[in-house]
Design a protein around this motif. Structure first.
Motif, PDB file in Angstrom:
ATOM      1  N   MET A   1       0.826  -1.204   0.000  1.00 39.17           N
ATOM      2  CA  MET A   1       0.000   0.000   0.000  1.00 39.17           C
ATOM      3  C   MET A   1       0.866   1.263   0.000  1.00 39.17           C
ATOM      4  SD  MET A   1      -2.759   1.221   2.856  1.00 39.17           S
ATOM      5  CE  MET A   1      -1.492   1.585   4.052  1.00 39.17           C
ATOM      6  N   MET A   2       1.849   1.311   0.902  1.00 45.69           N
ATOM      7  CA  MET A   2       2.639   2.543   0.998  1.00 45.69           C
ATOM      8  C   MET A   2       3.557   2.705  -0.200  1.00 45.69           C
ATOM      9  SD  MET A   2       3.294   3.126   5.035  1.00 45.69           S
ATOM     10  CE  MET A   2       3.775   1.483   5.478  1.00 45.69           C
TER      11      MET A   2
ATOM     12  N   TYR B   1       2.793   1.769  -3.249  1.00 49.14           N
ATOM     13  CA  TYR B   1       1.949   2.270  -4.325  1.00 49.14           C
ATOM     14  C   TYR B   1       1.639   3.754  -4.123  1.00 49.14           C
ATOM     15  CZ  TYR B   1      -2.032   3.181  -7.269  1.00 49.14           C
ATOM     16  OH  TYR B   1      -2.870   3.756  -8.186  1.00 49.14           O
ATOM     17  N   ILE B   2       1.233   4.113  -2.910  1.00 51.79           N
ATOM     18  CA  ILE B   2       0.767   5.482  -2.669  1.00 51.79           C
ATOM     19  C   ILE B   2       1.921   6.486  -2.672  1.00 51.79           C
ATOM     20  CG2 ILE B   2      -0.288   6.991  -0.924  1.00 51.79           C
ATOM     21  CD1 ILE B   2      -2.136   4.681  -0.191  1.00 51.79           C
ATOM     22  N   MET B   3       2.989   6.166  -1.947  1.00 51.99           N
ATOM     23  CA  MET B   3       4.036   7.159  -1.703  1.00 51.99           C
ATOM     24  C   MET B   3       5.153   7.143  -2.745  1.00 51.99           C
ATOM     25  SD  MET B   3       2.911   8.727   0.933  1.00 51.99           S
ATOM     26  CE  MET B   3       4.267   9.737   1.472  1.00 51.99           C
TER      27      MET B   3
ATOM     28  N   ASP C   1       2.537   6.008  -7.202  1.00 54.46           N
ATOM     29  CA  ASP C   1       1.420   6.784  -7.728  1.00 54.46           C
ATOM     30  C   ASP C   1       1.702   8.283  -7.719  1.00 54.46           C
ATOM     31  OD1 ASP C   1      -1.152   6.796  -8.875  1.00 54.46           O
ATOM     32  OD2 ASP C   1      -1.981   7.524  -6.989  1.00 54.46           O
ATOM     33  N   TRP C   2       2.221   8.807  -6.641  1.00 53.33           N
ATOM     34  CA  TRP C   2       2.393  10.249  -6.547  1.00 53.33           C
ATOM     35  C   TRP C   2       3.570  10.577  -5.627  1.00 53.33           C
ATOM     36  CZ3 TRP C   2      -0.989  13.430  -9.301  1.00 53.33           C
ATOM     37  CH2 TRP C   2      -0.781  14.811  -9.153  1.00 53.33           C
TER      38      TRP C   2
ATOM     39  N   ASN D   1      12.801   5.500   1.806  1.00 47.82           N
ATOM     40  CA  ASN D   1      11.741   6.170   2.574  1.00 47.82           C
ATOM     41  C   ASN D   1      11.248   5.304   3.738  1.00 47.82           C
ATOM     42  OD1 ASN D   1       9.066   8.318   1.269  1.00 47.82           O
ATOM     43  ND2 ASN D   1       9.914   8.126   3.310  1.00 47.82           N
TER      44      ASN D   1
ATOM     45  N   ALA E   1      10.418   6.001   7.721  1.00 54.78           N
ATOM     46  CA  ALA E   1       9.198   6.718   8.073  1.00 54.78           C
ATOM     47  C   ALA E   1       7.979   5.820   8.005  1.00 54.78           C
ATOM     48  CB  ALA E   1       9.005   7.916   7.152  1.00 54.78           C
ATOM     49  N   PHE E   2       8.109   4.657   7.370  1.00 54.70           N
ATOM     50  CA  PHE E   2       6.950   3.778   7.205  1.00 54.70           C
ATOM     51  C   PHE E   2       6.869   2.694   8.272  1.00 54.70           C
ATOM     52  CE2 PHE E   2       7.370   4.650   2.379  1.00 54.70           C
ATOM     53  CZ  PHE E   2       6.780   5.889   2.540  1.00 54.70           C
TER      54      PHE E   2
ATOM     55  N   PRO F   1       6.333   2.653  11.565  1.00 60.39           N
ATOM     56  CA  PRO F   1       5.188   2.615  12.480  1.00 60.39           C
ATOM     57  C   PRO F   1       3.944   1.996  11.850  1.00 60.39           C
ATOM     58  CG  PRO F   1       6.270   4.732  12.642  1.00 60.39           C
ATOM     59  CD  PRO F   1       6.919   4.011  11.493  1.00 60.39           C
ATOM     60  N   ILE F   2       3.650   2.365  10.607  1.00 61.97           N
ATOM     61  CA  ILE F   2       2.421   1.854   9.993  1.00 61.97           C
ATOM     62  C   ILE F   2       2.587   0.407   9.558  1.00 61.97           C
ATOM     63  CG2 ILE F   2       0.855   2.194   8.028  1.00 61.97           C
ATOM     64  CD1 ILE F   2       0.921   5.142   8.696  1.00 61.97           C
TER      65      ILE F   2
ATOM     66  N   PHE G   1       4.161  -1.735  11.295  1.00 67.25           N
ATOM     67  CA  PHE G   1       3.902  -2.444  12.550  1.00 67.25           C
ATOM     68  C   PHE G   1       2.409  -2.465  12.874  1.00 67.25           C
ATOM     69  CE2 PHE G   1       3.073  -2.090  17.100  1.00 67.25           C
ATOM     70  CZ  PHE G   1       3.535  -3.326  17.516  1.00 67.25           C
ATOM     71  N   GLU G   2       1.768  -1.302  12.795  1.00 65.15           N
ATOM     72  CA  GLU G   2       0.353  -1.227  13.176  1.00 65.15           C
ATOM     73  C   GLU G   2      -0.508  -2.145  12.313  1.00 65.15           C
ATOM     74  OE1 GLU G   2      -0.582   0.243  15.879  1.00 65.15           O
ATOM     75  OE2 GLU G   2       1.274   1.337  16.221  1.00 65.15           O
TER      76      GLU G   2
END
Lengths: 179, 462
Positions: free
Chosen positions: A71-72, A74-76, A79-80, A95, A98-99, A101-102, A104-105
């Motif tokens: 997901m990250m 693709y998004i970050m 895609d853009w 990058n 910075a990713f 935490p998410i 892990f969550e």
């Protein structure tokens, strides 16, 4: 198909464990045991196999981990891509700090929720599901062993009487539910 | 009896000669009985506060964030203070049910249900603040990474505020299923005892048809263990990420690496204090003194004392690091906290959080119910001031002295905060009348090891 069902009710967890061992030793098939709380050593005495629910949780966790990366990425990255605070956005790896935490969550989110859903489905627990404990007292202070049998009722009753039983009932070919 | 051995040195956790049936009766009493006058009085006060809060929220949203006391320099004040305060309180529930489960602490059984309820209710209060602060809460879904028609308008995964969204949603939802899964056998107990048809229907619905089969219990225990294992790092991550909201910014007083452990310790500290506040009242009102004993309160006081000491150490470390860093801005930020215009907030925080829990070293004080209750409230006042000090005193002295200002809350700031307190207590009061407030199935598993009657029997027979 068994002809009759015997319900042996006990009023103590130690008496129940003892009875389960005796019934097992006499080679009777224990259909089910209903207890008000988890009785330690019961699954071993009944010969239940280990639950694999923890393994499913691990698999779901891996799934969540992979999903978060996909997901990250693709998004970050794909895609853009944007320059945010000078953080490198050329590749996922650069990058990545910075990713974390998410990542892990979402791992925890998938592992916890999908495991609980699996548990509810496997144990047939959902809203509007009717309870199936044969007598209501088994959620209070009574322990019930359900035995399906074909042969002699006398013989089985004799065995049960040897245990420290509280109450015995025999039902003929009928599924019982107190609701 | 031999298989239920427990060292004689351990004090009984269940007193009053309870049998399995007594446990069921005592726990369902609060649900089956009628609410007394005091309950209605406290509930009415809570609901009044809540409605007042709702009014203030409506006023804020219809008029704008300008109705708060915020200004150009202090753009974040009571809203984020209250948010962090409530999230912190929410940490005790998962800590009690997850961490104490992993450590096999039997005393958790009497308090885990209520602590988890408190967690869920306080995280709900916390979640309100960022949503209100959006100004246009109906656009709250912009925080979610959903495909959209606005031309690839994605959320920013580099931002700690988005990490917060994920951390808190995960925390709230995982806590909720953890709580509910544990509730199933207890709801089933109330269902099977219920005589009124409506009550029976409701508890049948919420117990999901729990029947207590051996295989269900085996899975139940495994699920609880795995959830505890997942919730433990989760609870630590949530307040870590909340602290990142501050720590990743370049504001003196915020930009420190000590924040994650310091925030987590503070969260546990305030959460346990709130559990003590609620349970000291509940054990009395619902006649649960045999289950939530003085020993339980003492153990919670010890946790408060230890985490309070960790928080105190963190305060002193912060001061040391400000001096040792040699950074003028950092040094000024801390000097200003202690001696600037907000000195009273700083010293309230120091007194409540560092000094008062140290009194718990005295056994006489930590086993006193009145004293524990007072300290539990003092600690939560102190923890509110901690967040206020961190947030407002760091912001009100900007890099540009021309921007220096003060923050004064308006009645709307105060109203929304009081509203969340009312909402929280209203939810907890409703919970205490309709839910099994102690996980009775789990208490039954420790009755033979830790019940006073069984302990006496063992002492006599060896």
């Amino acid at each position: 198909m068994a002809e009759k069902t015997l319900h042996a009710v006990y009023d103590d967890d130690d008496k129940l464990l003892d009875a389960v061992k005796k019934i097992k030793a006499a080679k009777y098939e224990i259909e089910e045991v209903y207890t008000p709380f988890p009785v330690h050593g019961l699954e071993k005495a009944m010969g239940l196999s280990d639950t694999r629910i923890a393994i499913t949780s691990f698999i779901y966790g891996c799934l969540g981990f992979c999903f978060s990366i996909w997901m990250m990425n693709y998004i970050m990255i794909l895609d853009w891509p944007q320059n945010i605070g000078g953080k490198p956005s050329f590749s996922y790896l650069e990058n990545m700090p910075a990713f974390v935490p998410i990542m892990f969550e979402l791992t925890v989110y998938f592992a916890a929720h999908l495991m609980v859903i699996t548990f509810y489905l496997r144990s047939k627990l959902w809203p509007f599901k009717k309870a199936e404990n044969p007598i209501p007292e088994t959620t209070d202070d009574k322990f019930l062993i359900e035995i399906k049998f074909d042969g002699s009722e006398k013989e089985l009753k004799k065995l049960i009487d040897k245990t420290d039983v509280f109450e015995v009932k025999v039902h003929i070919n009928k599924k019982s539910s107190h609701e | 009896m031999a298989s239920h051995y427990e060292a004689p040195i351990r004090k009984p956790l269940v007193t009053g000669n309870k049998s399995y049936h007594d446990v069921s009766v005592d726990i369902s009493n609060a649900v089956e009985g009628k609410a007394n006058k005091q309950w209605w009085i406290v509930f009415s006060i809570s609901m009044t506060l809540f409605l007042w809060g709702v009014g203030c929220i409506i006023y804020t949203i219809s008029t704008g964030i300008g109705v708060w006391g915020l200004n150009k320099t202090v753009g974040w004040a009571w809203d984020i203070t209250n948010f962090v305060w409530w999230i912190g309180i929410g940490h005790a529930g998962t800590l009690i049910s997850a961490v104490l489960l992993l450590f096999r602490q039997k005393w958790r059984f009497a308090i885990n249900r209520s602590a988890e309820a408190m967690t869920i209710f306080s995280v709900i209060q916390a979640g309100l603040f960022p949503i209100i602060h959006m100004g246009r809460p109906w656009l709250g879904f912009y925080m979610l990474p959903i495909p959209n028609v606005y031309g690839n308008l994605w959320v920013n995964f580099n931002s700690p505020l988005l990490w917060d969204v994920f951390a808190i949603s995960t925390y709230l939802s995982v806590s909720l299923v953890f709580w509910w899964t544990g509730l199933l056998p207890d709801f089933a107990m109330i269902r099977d005892r219920a005589v009124k048809p409506f009550q029976k229907k409701i508890y049948s619905l919420v117990s999901f048809g729990w029947s207590g089969r051996a295989k269900d219990w085996q899975r139940f225990e495994e699920v609880s263990l795995v959830l505890a294992g997942l919730a433990t790092p989760l609870v630590l991550s949530v307040h870590t990420i909340v602290s990142f909201d501050f720590a990743t910014s370049v504001v003196p007083g915020w930009h420190t690496t000590i924040f994650p452990p310091y925030f987590v310790a503070g969260a546990i500290f305030s959460g346990f204090a709130m559990v003590n506040t609620l349970l000291i009242v509940m054990r009395k009102v619902s006649n649960l003194e045999n289950y939530i004993t003085i020993q339980h309160i003492e153990l919670m006081n010890i946790v408060i004392m230890i985490t309070g000491s960790i928080v105190g150490t963190a305060y002193i470390t912060e001061l040391f690091m400000a001096w040792y860093s040699g950074v003028e801005y950092e040094q000024y930020a801390f000097l200003n906290r202690a001696t600037g215009p907000y000195w009273w907030a700083y010293w309230s925080m120091m007194t409540c959080n560092v000094f008062s829990p140290q009194l718990m070293w005295f056994k006489k004080l930590r086993t006193s119910i009145v004293f524990s209750f007072i300290i539990s409230i003092v600690v939560n006042i102190g923890m509110w001031f901690e967040r206020f000090v961190i947030i407002v005193t760091s912001l009100h002295r900007d890099y540009l002295p021309s921007s220096w200002t003060m923050f004064t809350p308006t009645f709307v700031d105060i109203g929304i905060f009081l509203g969340t307190i009312g909402f929280f207590f209203a939810l907890f009061l409703l919970y205490s009348r309709t839910f099994p407030v102690i996980s009775q199935a789990e208490v039954k598993t420790i009755l033979k090891t830790s019940g006073d009657n069984y302990k006496k029997l063992r002492d006599k027979n060896g």
